[in-house]
Structure formats: structure tokens, C-alpha cells
Motif scaffolding. Structure first.
Motif, PDB file in Angstrom:
ATOM      1  N   GLN A  81      34.347  43.359  43.571  1.00 32.83           N
ATOM      2  CA  GLN A  81      32.972  43.633  43.998  1.00 32.83           C
ATOM      3  C   GLN A  81      32.517  42.673  45.094  1.00 32.83           C
ATOM      4  N   GLY A  82      32.876  41.392  44.934  1.00 30.44           N
ATOM      5  CA  GLY A  82      32.519  40.406  45.955  1.00 30.44           C
ATOM      6  C   GLY A  82      33.195  40.693  47.286  1.00 30.44           C
ATOM      7  N   LEU A  83      34.474  41.074  47.224  1.00 29.57           N
ATOM      8  CA  LEU A  83      35.199  41.395  48.457  1.00 29.57           C
ATOM      9  C   LEU A  83      34.646  42.651  49.111  1.00 29.57           C
ATOM     10  N   TRP A  84      34.255  43.630  48.289  1.00 33.48           N
ATOM     11  CA  TRP A  84      33.644  44.848  48.849  1.00 33.48           C
ATOM     12  C   TRP A  84      32.397  44.491  49.654  1.00 33.48           C
ATOM     13  N   LEU A  85      31.557  43.616  49.081  1.00 33.88           N
ATOM     14  CA  LEU A  85      30.339  43.192  49.774  1.00 33.88           C
ATOM     15  C   LEU A  85      30.666  42.388  51.029  1.00 33.88           C
ATOM     16  N   MET A  86      31.650  41.478  50.925  1.00 36.48           N
ATOM     17  CA  MET A  86      32.037  40.650  52.086  1.00 36.48           C
ATOM     18  C   MET A  86      32.604  41.500  53.212  1.00 36.48           C
ATOM     19  N   ASN A  87      33.345  42.543  52.856  1.00 34.41           N
ATOM     20  CA  ASN A  87      33.900  43.416  53.900  1.00 34.41           C
ATOM     21  C   ASN A  87      32.812  44.147  54.664  1.00 34.41           C
ATOM     22  N   TRP A  88      31.745  44.535  53.961  1.00 37.39           N
ATOM     23  CA  TRP A  88      30.655  45.201  54.687  1.00 37.39           C
ATOM     24  C   TRP A  88      29.865  44.219  55.544  1.00 37.39           C
ATOM     25  N   PHE A  89      29.777  42.969  55.100  1.00 32.60           N
ATOM     26  CA  PHE A  89      29.202  41.936  55.971  1.00 32.60           C
ATOM     27  C   PHE A  89      30.075  41.763  57.210  1.00 32.60           C
ATOM     28  N   SER A  90      31.399  41.839  57.018  1.00 37.12           N
ATOM     29  CA  SER A  90      32.328  41.703  58.142  1.00 37.12           C
ATOM     30  C   SER A  90      32.202  42.867  59.118  1.00 37.12           C
ATOM     31  N   VAL A  91      31.871  44.049  58.588  1.00 38.97           N
ATOM     32  CA  VAL A  91      31.634  45.203  59.476  1.00 38.97           C
ATOM     33  C   VAL A  91      30.434  44.922  60.379  1.00 38.97           C
ATOM     34  N   PHE A  92      29.375  44.372  59.789  1.00 43.37           N
ATOM     35  CA  PHE A  92      28.195  44.013  60.599  1.00 43.37           C
ATOM     36  C   PHE A  92      28.536  42.894  61.585  1.00 43.37           C
ATOM     37  N   ALA A  93      29.423  41.963  61.160  1.00 41.75           N
ATOM     38  CA  ALA A  93      29.879  40.910  62.079  1.00 41.75           C
ATOM     39  C   ALA A  93      30.663  41.519  63.240  1.00 41.75           C
ATOM     40  N   GLY A  94      31.460  42.552  62.950  1.00 44.35           N
ATOM     41  CA  GLY A  94      32.187  43.254  64.009  1.00 44.35           C
ATOM     42  C   GLY A  94      31.249  43.924  64.996  1.00 44.35           C
ATOM     43  N   ASN A 138      37.792  46.109  58.360  1.00 40.74           N
ATOM     44  CA  ASN A 138      36.963  45.754  57.212  1.00 40.74           C
ATOM     45  C   ASN A 138      36.410  46.977  56.490  1.00 40.74           C
ATOM     46  N   GLY A 139      36.172  48.050  57.198  1.00 38.53           N
ATOM     47  CA  GLY A 139      35.778  49.289  56.538  1.00 38.53           C
ATOM     48  C   GLY A 139      36.885  49.809  55.635  1.00 38.53           C
ATOM     49  N   PHE A 140      38.136  49.723  56.135  1.00 35.91           N
ATOM     50  CA  PHE A 140      39.294  50.139  55.347  1.00 35.91           C
ATOM     51  C   PHE A 140      39.475  49.233  54.123  1.00 35.91           C
ATOM     52  N   ALA A 141      39.334  47.906  54.327  1.00 36.72           N
ATOM     53  CA  ALA A 141      39.466  46.951  53.227  1.00 36.72           C
ATOM     54  C   ALA A 141      38.377  47.163  52.177  1.00 36.72           C
ATOM     55  N   GLY A 142      37.175  47.502  52.614  1.00 34.67           N
ATOM     56  CA  GLY A 142      36.096  47.784  51.685  1.00 34.67           C
ATOM     57  C   GLY A 142      36.417  48.964  50.781  1.00 34.67           C
ATOM     58  N   LYS A 143      37.059  49.995  51.352  1.00 31.48           N
ATOM     59  CA  LYS A 143      37.475  51.162  50.565  1.00 31.48           C
ATOM     60  C   LYS A 143      38.525  50.767  49.531  1.00 31.48           C
ATOM     61  N   VAL A 151      33.056  33.962  62.565  1.00 30.98           N
ATOM     62  CA  VAL A 151      33.559  35.271  62.127  1.00 30.98           C
ATOM     63  C   VAL A 151      35.008  35.141  61.680  1.00 30.98           C
ATOM     64  N   TRP A 152      35.792  34.348  62.436  1.00 31.42           N
ATOM     65  CA  TRP A 152      37.208  34.136  62.085  1.00 31.42           C
ATOM     66  C   TRP A 152      37.349  33.479  60.713  1.00 31.42           C
ATOM     67  N   LEU A 153      36.528  32.468  60.447  1.00 31.56           N
ATOM     68  CA  LEU A 153      36.568  31.797  59.137  1.00 31.56           C
ATOM     69  C   LEU A 153      36.197  32.779  58.019  1.00 31.56           C
ATOM     70  N   PHE A 154      35.209  33.612  58.277  1.00 32.21           N
ATOM     71  CA  PHE A 154      34.793  34.605  57.282  1.00 32.21           C
ATOM     72  C   PHE A 154      35.909  35.622  57.053  1.00 32.21           C
ATOM     73  N   GLU A 155      36.555  36.069  58.141  1.00 25.46           N
ATOM     74  CA  GLU A 155      37.656  37.031  58.029  1.00 25.46           C
ATOM     75  C   GLU A 155      38.842  36.429  57.267  1.00 25.46           C
ATOM     76  N   MET A 156      39.103  35.139  57.505  1.00 21.03           N
ATOM     77  CA  MET A 156      40.194  34.465  56.789  1.00 21.03           C
ATOM     78  C   MET A 156      39.907  34.424  55.290  1.00 21.03           C
ATOM     79  N   SER A 157      38.661  34.132  54.915  1.00 24.78           N
ATOM     80  CA  SER A 157      38.311  34.085  53.491  1.00 24.78           C
ATOM     81  C   SER A 157      38.434  35.469  52.855  1.00 24.78           C
ATOM     82  N   VAL A 158      38.067  36.513  53.606  1.00 28.98           N
ATOM     83  CA  VAL A 158      38.208  37.888  53.100  1.00 28.98           C
ATOM     84  C   VAL A 158      39.674  38.231  52.900  1.00 28.98           C
ATOM     85  N   MET A 159      40.514  37.831  53.860  1.00 25.08           N
ATOM     86  CA  MET A 159      41.945  38.129  53.758  1.00 25.08           C
ATOM     87  C   MET A 159      42.583  37.409  52.562  1.00 25.08           C
TER      88      MET A 159
END
Length: 354
Positions: free
Chosen positions: A18-31, A75-80, A272-280
Motif C-alpha cells: 500500500q505504501g509503495l502504491w502511494l509512493m508510485n503515484w507521488f512519483s507520477v506527479f514528480a514525473g 511509476n504508473g506500471f509499478a503502481g499497478k 526525484v532520483w532519491l525518491f525513485e531509488m527508495s521506491v525501487m
């Protein structure tokens, strides 16, 4: 020993998904933010493309636009995937794709980091681009009747007014070029003839600057002609008195403007890179924790997740060995192809008996 090994139960796995789903959508907005920054920078550069020597400076905005689009897609794909991981039946279809996807994420994050560095290091290339572009633009300042160049006078004037600058490196740059059109010169005048004959190129050079170099905040009326002639103006000394012209060159002004903009964007890209690394990393933990479930029919059982199956040192050694094996395999294939070619090239000797 695995790197960043963590134990999970069902509750922790659900919270992680659930946390990763939310973070991925934040990453979409970051994109979307990265895409918008690239678009804004591209527009700003195009506004002054007439005073830039080449299009190298558009590498940064184009990269930002591309990274923004890829970020939204990844990030949209990762959210799915994270959403489907809550249901074991839905997650099963993503299992074969997760390892290649995580490898692509690594490449994507390396590209983001590279773009962030380019934002900080683009100053040198931009400096040379502006220096040559402004030099050429000032040469064409007088060509108000020439198709394709008639806009240059307005461009330079608006640039000097907006950025409160004068010339390329300073106001004296205008002394070295003829910025007054021939159509406004009286060639029957002795002064005009003498000035044209005074240099080899036959140009009309004056110690004056365009009106756009004048500083409106100066209490004294603008002295834009005979700037270096003290006797032409009352109580005036151009060497000691602060001139009522802009001191800063337009190259420095534009470089400072664009460098500041790119540095700010570079800082945002690093975040954004640091956030993407944490998501990965989180996605990798979710992937391994779901794969290591001992009994798939019992979703409530505990499992372990990790970032790397072995230590960083062992993983690096294993990667080097795989590269070496791949190199040897390619050499063997090349050698085999060469041997086949040699055998095919040989022709049997034929003896004739008479």
C-alpha cells in the motif's frame, strides 16, 4: 549473506504494498513536474535562440522531457503491480516480469542521476554558445533591411533592457562593430568619410552604444555617443565617473539566469532520483518477500525480503564472472566461424593422369 534482509508477515507485506502504491503515484506527479520543468526550460531557451550559436543547449530540456515521460510510465506500471500484489492470484501474472522491470528501473535511475549532473555541468557549454551567439547577433544589429535579420535589432534591444546588460562582455564591445546601418549615414560628411577610412574593413565605428544600454535609474541623461570623449560632455570623465550605461555584459547576465535555473532543476531532479531509488528498493523487497513465501496456499505465513541475494562484494564478483564468461563465449563463437571459413576456402587438389 543477503543485503538489507527483512522479515515480513502478511500485515507488513500489505502495508509495504500500500505504501509503495502511494509512493508510485507521488512519483507520477514528480514525473509530471520534471516534464513541466523541461518544457519550461525549452521555451525559455527558444526565446533567445537567435543569440545562441547552436542547439546543444537543448540537450538538457529534451532530457528532462524524456525523463518526465518515462517516470510517469514506469511509476504508473509499478503502481499497478503494487496494487495487484495484494491479491496473490493477480500478482502471479507479474512475477516473470518483475526481474526485467527492476533491471530497467536501475537503468532509468542511472539516467535520472546523469541528467541531474548535466544540469549542474552545462554551464561551460552554455557559456561558449552564448558568447558566439551574442557576437554574431551584435554584428547583425544594423541589418534592419536584410530578410532573416531584420528582427535582430529588436531582439538585442529587448534583451539588453530586460536583463539590464550591454554588449557581449561589456559596453565596449559595441565600439568594435558597426551597429549603425549605412542607410542612416551621410556619406558626403567629412566625419563619416574619415571614420570609414580610419579602419581596414571600411566600417563606421564609433565610441557609442544603442539606446537599450542606458540605465534609466541614472540621474544624468544617458551618454550613449562619444562615451570616451571627456571634452564632449560637461563635467564628465568616463574613466572615473560611473557611467549611466549597464556595466554587465549580456553573456554574463544570460549565463547567470540559465545557470541558476538549471542548478535549481538539478537539485529537484536529485530529490526525484532519491525518491525513485527508495521506491525501487521497496519494490525489490516486496518482490522477494512474496517470492520467498514457503507455502503459497498460506498467505499469512512469514517470509523474508532482501535487496540483493548476496552481499555487495559477492554480487559484484558474480557480475564480473558472468561478463568474462560472456566474453569467452563470444570469442569461441568467432573462432569457430573463422575455422569454418578456412575449411570452406580449401579446395582439393586434382591430378590428371594422361
Amino acid at each position: 549473506m543477503a543485503l538489507l534482509k527483512v522479515k515480513f508477515n502478511q500485515k507488513k507485506r500489505v502495508k509495504l504494498a500500500q505504501g509503495l502504491w502511494l509512493m508510485n503515484w507521488f512519483s507520477v506527479f514528480a514525473g509530471i513536474l520534471v516534464f513541466s520543468m523541461g518544457l519550461f526550460l525549452k521555451i525559455e531557451l527558444r526565446k533567445r535562440s537567435e543569440v545562441m550559436d547552436n542547439s546543444e543547449s537543448h540537450f538538457v530540456p529534451n532530457s528532462l522531457i524524456l525523463m518526465g515521460i518515462l517516470s510517469c510510465a514506469f511509476n504508473g506500471f509499478a503502481g499497478k503491480i503494487c496494487y495487484d500484489s495484494l491479491d496473490p492470484a493477480k500478482f502471479a501474472k507479474w512475477k516473470p516480469l518483475l526481474k526485467p522491470y527492476l533491471a530497467l528501473c536501475c537503468v532509468f535511475n542511472m539516467l535520472i542521476f546523469f541528467v541531474a549532473l548535466i544540469c549542474f555541468l552545462m554551464r561551460g557549454s552554455l557559456d561558449s554558445t552564448l558568447a558566439q551567439g551574442l557576437k554574431n547577433g551584435m554584428k547583425f544589429y544594423r541589418d534592419t533591411d536584410t530578410p532573416g535579420r531584420c528582427f535582430m535589432k529588436k531582439t538585442i534591444d529587448m534583451l539588453q533592457i530586460e536583463f539590464k546588460c550591454c554588449g557581449n562582455n561589456g559596453y565596449k564591445d559595441w565600439f568594435e562593430i558597426q551597429w549603425i546601418s549605412n542607410r542612416y549615414l551621410d556619406f558626403s560628411s567629412k566625419e563619416v568619410k574619415d571614420r570609414i577610412k580610419s579602419n581596414v574593413d571600411g566600417r563606421y565605428l564609433v565610441d557609442g552604444v544603442p539606446f537599450s544600454c542606458c540605465n534609466p535609474s541614472s540621474p544624468r541623461p544617458c551618454i550613449q555617443y562619444q562615451v570616451t570623449n571627456n571634452s564632449a560632455h560637461y563635467s564628465y570623465d568616463y574613466q572615473t565617473e560611473e557611467l549611466n550605461l549597464w556595466r554587465r555584459g549580456c553573456r554574463e547576465a544570460l549565463l547567470s539566469y540559465y545557470s541558476g535555473m538549471m542548478s535549481s532543476m538539478g537539485a529537484v531532479i536529485l530529490l526525484v532520483w532519491l525518491f525513485e531509488m527508495s521506491v525501487m528498493v521497496g519494490l525489490r523487497l516486496l518482490h522477494t518477500s512474496l517470492e520467498s513465501i514457503a507455502n503459497p496456499e498460506d498467505p499469512e505465513c512469514e517470509s523474508e525480503g532482501w535487496v540483493l541475494e548476496n552481499s555487495l562484494k559477492d554480487t559484484f564478483k558474480s557480475a564480473l564472472e558472468n561478463l568474462k564468461k560472456l566474453g569467452k563465449f563470444n570469442q569461441v563463437e568467432a573462432g569457430a566461424e573463422g575455422a569454418e571459413g578456412e575449411e570452406g576456402g580449401k579446395t582439393p587438389a586434382i591430378t590428371t593422369v594422361s
